[in-house]
Design an enzyme around this catalytic site. Structure first.
Site, short mmCIF file in Angstrom:
data_model
loop_
_atom_site.label_atom_id
_atom_site.label_comp_id
_atom_site.label_asym_id
_atom_site.label_seq_id
_atom_site.Cartn_x
_atom_site.Cartn_y
_atom_site.Cartn_z
N ASN A 70 24.19 11.80 -39.41
CA ASN A 70 23.40 11.35 -38.26
C ASN A 70 21.93 11.20 -38.62
O ASN A 70 21.25 10.27 -38.18
CB ASN A 70 23.57 12.33 -37.09
CG ASN A 70 24.86 12.12 -36.34
OD1 ASN A 70 25.07 11.09 -35.71
ND2 ASN A 70 25.75 13.10 -36.41
N TRP A 71 21.44 12.11 -39.44
CA TRP A 71 20.05 12.06 -39.88
C TRP A 71 19.80 10.86 -40.79
O TRP A 71 18.89 10.06 -40.54
CB TRP A 71 19.71 13.38 -40.61
CG TRP A 71 18.35 13.42 -41.23
CD1 TRP A 71 17.18 12.95 -40.69
CD2 TRP A 71 18.01 13.95 -42.51
NE1 TRP A 71 16.14 13.18 -41.56
CE2 TRP A 71 16.62 13.79 -42.68
CE3 TRP A 71 18.74 14.58 -43.51
CZ2 TRP A 71 15.94 14.23 -43.82
CZ3 TRP A 71 18.07 15.01 -44.65
CH2 TRP A 71 16.69 14.84 -44.80
N HIS A 128 33.38 9.17 -42.09
CA HIS A 128 33.72 10.42 -42.75
C HIS A 128 34.99 10.27 -43.59
O HIS A 128 35.52 11.26 -44.12
CB HIS A 128 33.96 11.54 -41.73
CG HIS A 128 32.74 11.95 -40.96
ND1 HIS A 128 31.52 12.15 -41.56
CD2 HIS A 128 32.56 12.21 -39.64
CE1 HIS A 128 30.64 12.52 -40.64
NE2 HIS A 128 31.24 12.56 -39.48
N ARG A 150 26.31 17.03 -49.64
CA ARG A 150 25.55 18.24 -49.34
C ARG A 150 26.30 19.44 -49.93
O ARG A 150 27.53 19.41 -50.02
CB ARG A 150 25.40 18.40 -47.82
CG ARG A 150 24.51 19.53 -47.36
CD ARG A 150 24.49 19.60 -45.85
NE ARG A 150 23.51 20.56 -45.35
CZ ARG A 150 23.35 20.87 -44.07
NH1 ARG A 150 24.11 20.28 -43.15
NH2 ARG A 150 22.43 21.75 -43.69
N TYR A 213 21.77 15.51 -49.75
CA TYR A 213 21.02 16.02 -48.60
C TYR A 213 19.81 16.81 -49.07
O TYR A 213 18.71 16.68 -48.51
CB TYR A 213 21.96 16.91 -47.78
CG TYR A 213 21.36 17.54 -46.54
CD1 TYR A 213 21.47 16.92 -45.30
CD2 TYR A 213 20.70 18.76 -46.61
CE1 TYR A 213 20.95 17.50 -44.16
CE2 TYR A 213 20.16 19.36 -45.47
CZ TYR A 213 20.29 18.72 -44.25
OH TYR A 213 19.76 19.30 -43.12
N SER A 247 11.63 9.83 -39.20
CA SER A 247 12.96 10.35 -39.53
C SER A 247 12.94 11.80 -40.02
O SER A 247 13.91 12.25 -40.62
CB SER A 247 13.64 9.47 -40.58
OG SER A 247 12.85 9.40 -41.77
N PHE A 249 13.48 15.70 -39.64
CA PHE A 249 14.46 16.41 -38.82
C PHE A 249 13.80 16.91 -37.54
O PHE A 249 14.38 16.87 -36.46
CB PHE A 249 15.06 17.58 -39.60
CG PHE A 249 16.18 18.27 -38.87
CD1 PHE A 249 17.48 17.80 -38.95
CD2 PHE A 249 15.93 19.37 -38.06
CE1 PHE A 249 18.51 18.42 -38.26
CE2 PHE A 249 16.96 20.00 -37.37
CZ PHE A 249 18.25 19.52 -37.47
N MET A 252 13.46 14.08 -35.03
CA MET A 252 14.73 13.71 -34.45
C MET A 252 15.23 14.77 -33.48
O MET A 252 15.79 14.45 -32.43
CB MET A 252 15.77 13.48 -35.55
CG MET A 252 15.52 12.23 -36.36
SD MET A 252 16.89 11.87 -37.49
CE MET A 252 18.19 11.53 -36.32
N LYS A 270 19.65 23.07 -37.12
CA LYS A 270 18.58 23.58 -37.98
C LYS A 270 18.13 22.55 -39.01
O LYS A 270 16.94 22.38 -39.25
CB LYS A 270 19.03 24.85 -38.70
CG LYS A 270 18.98 26.11 -37.84
CD LYS A 270 19.20 27.35 -38.71
CE LYS A 270 19.02 28.64 -37.91
NZ LYS A 270 19.22 29.83 -38.77
#
Length: 313
Positions: A70-71, A128, A150, A213, A247, A249, A252, A270
């Site tokens: 999503n990020w 995914h 990640r 990530y 963008s 975190f 957002m 987080k």
């Protein structure tokens, strides 16, 4: 991505409302041996997906759940939207609310793919799915694929909180119970280890780029520029910096209620690195270390994860 919000929020609201009325054992179904949320996906949708016709201009963001899709999807859409605004001859369907679709390829109704034919290029699509479960046209037509990975300990930690916050997914009474399910691949989206292993086979494909990530968290400006270059987007330094600033975190998360509705705080909890240290006990650390060494340490994506840096106490 902000322009996708109405479809995104409406679909999630309906899915969660339906899931609230279901028994835990009915929340997931199996397709090709992998579990998926019943109220968001369906066997009929997967059947229709097989005939989806990808374009060479499409941008596919592939990542295991809770790897940051999503990020990074926000970054992709901001880059594509900015580039489209630079080109008067290129229409950008992201601004057309009548044509918007939920960004995850496998989520939605079977007629979704017919509607997506009306979307102008360049389409930004998330998934995914394992590469072998994607439509053949994505690889045949050489759509651009950004593979996001990640480290497994932070993925598991984030997935645990996500499962317990989303009614569309079965919750777990304890972290220990969840850890067992994660390590055995009995998760929505299947096995993390299978996912990394299968996508490693495509790491050298000319239309595929891998990004972690962790490296994006360490240097977002570098990551944004690298993505833009991979997609062949010609943006000024000022435009790139605007994408970088928009963008983060923190930025957002601050607007997540507006962009993602009631699930905003669940999706953007987080967004850090090393949160796994709050949950993993020594036995679980050793089990994960052993499994990673056996399954992924010698794969191309496994090496890029830098396990020794991010997953060792």
């Amino acid at each position: 991505m902000a322009n996708h919000r109405k479809k995104f929020i409406d679909l999630l609201d309906k899915a969660m409302a339906a899931a609230d009325m279901m028994d835990r054992e009915d929340l997931l179904f199996s397709y090709k041996g992998i579990l998926f949320p019943t109220t968001m996906c369906s066997p009929e949708t997967f059947k229709a997906l097989e005939s989806f016709e990808a374009r060479s201009e499409d941008v596919i963001l592939a990542g295991y759940p809770k790897s940051g899709t999503n990020w990074v999807g926000q970054i992709l859409n901001n880059l594509v939207t900015t580039a489209a605004e630079n080109n008067e001859d290129e229409t950008n369907s992201l601004n057309d609310k009548e044509l918007e679709e939920f960004p995850y390829l496998e989520v939605g109704d079977p007629e979704k793919y017919q509607r997506m034919e009306k979307l102008s290029s360049r389409r930004v699509i998330f998934t995914h799915l394992l590469p072998q479960n994607l439509p053949e046209s994505i690889f045949k037509n050489k759509a651009k694929i950004l593979v996001l990975v990640r480290n497994p300990k932070d993925v598991a930690t984030s997935f645990y909180y996500f499962n317990n916050g989303m009614s569309t997914y079965p919750s777990y009474e304890t972290w220990d119970e969840f850890f067992t399910a994660f390590m055995t691949g009995k998760m929505p989206g299947g096995s993390y280890f299978d996912h990394i292993c299968e996508w490693s086979k495509h790491d050298d494909d000319e239309n595929v780029m891998t990004l972690t990530y962790e490296e994006l968290k360490e240097n977002r400006a570098w990551g944004v520029k690298k993505i833009a270059e991979f997609l062949g987007l010609l943006l000024t330094e000022e435009q790139l910096q605007a994408v970088v600033e928009g963008s983060s975190f923190q930025a957002m998360k601050a607007k997540s209620q507006k962009t993602h509705g009631g699930v905003g705080n669940i999706l953007f909890r987080k967004g850090g690195v090393n949160d796994w240290k709050t949950l993993f006990n020594e036995d679980q650390n050793q089990e994960m270390d052993k499994t990673f060494e056996e399954r992924l340490a010698r794969t191309k994506l496994g090496a890029k994860i830098k396990y020794e840096v991010y997953c060792k106490t």
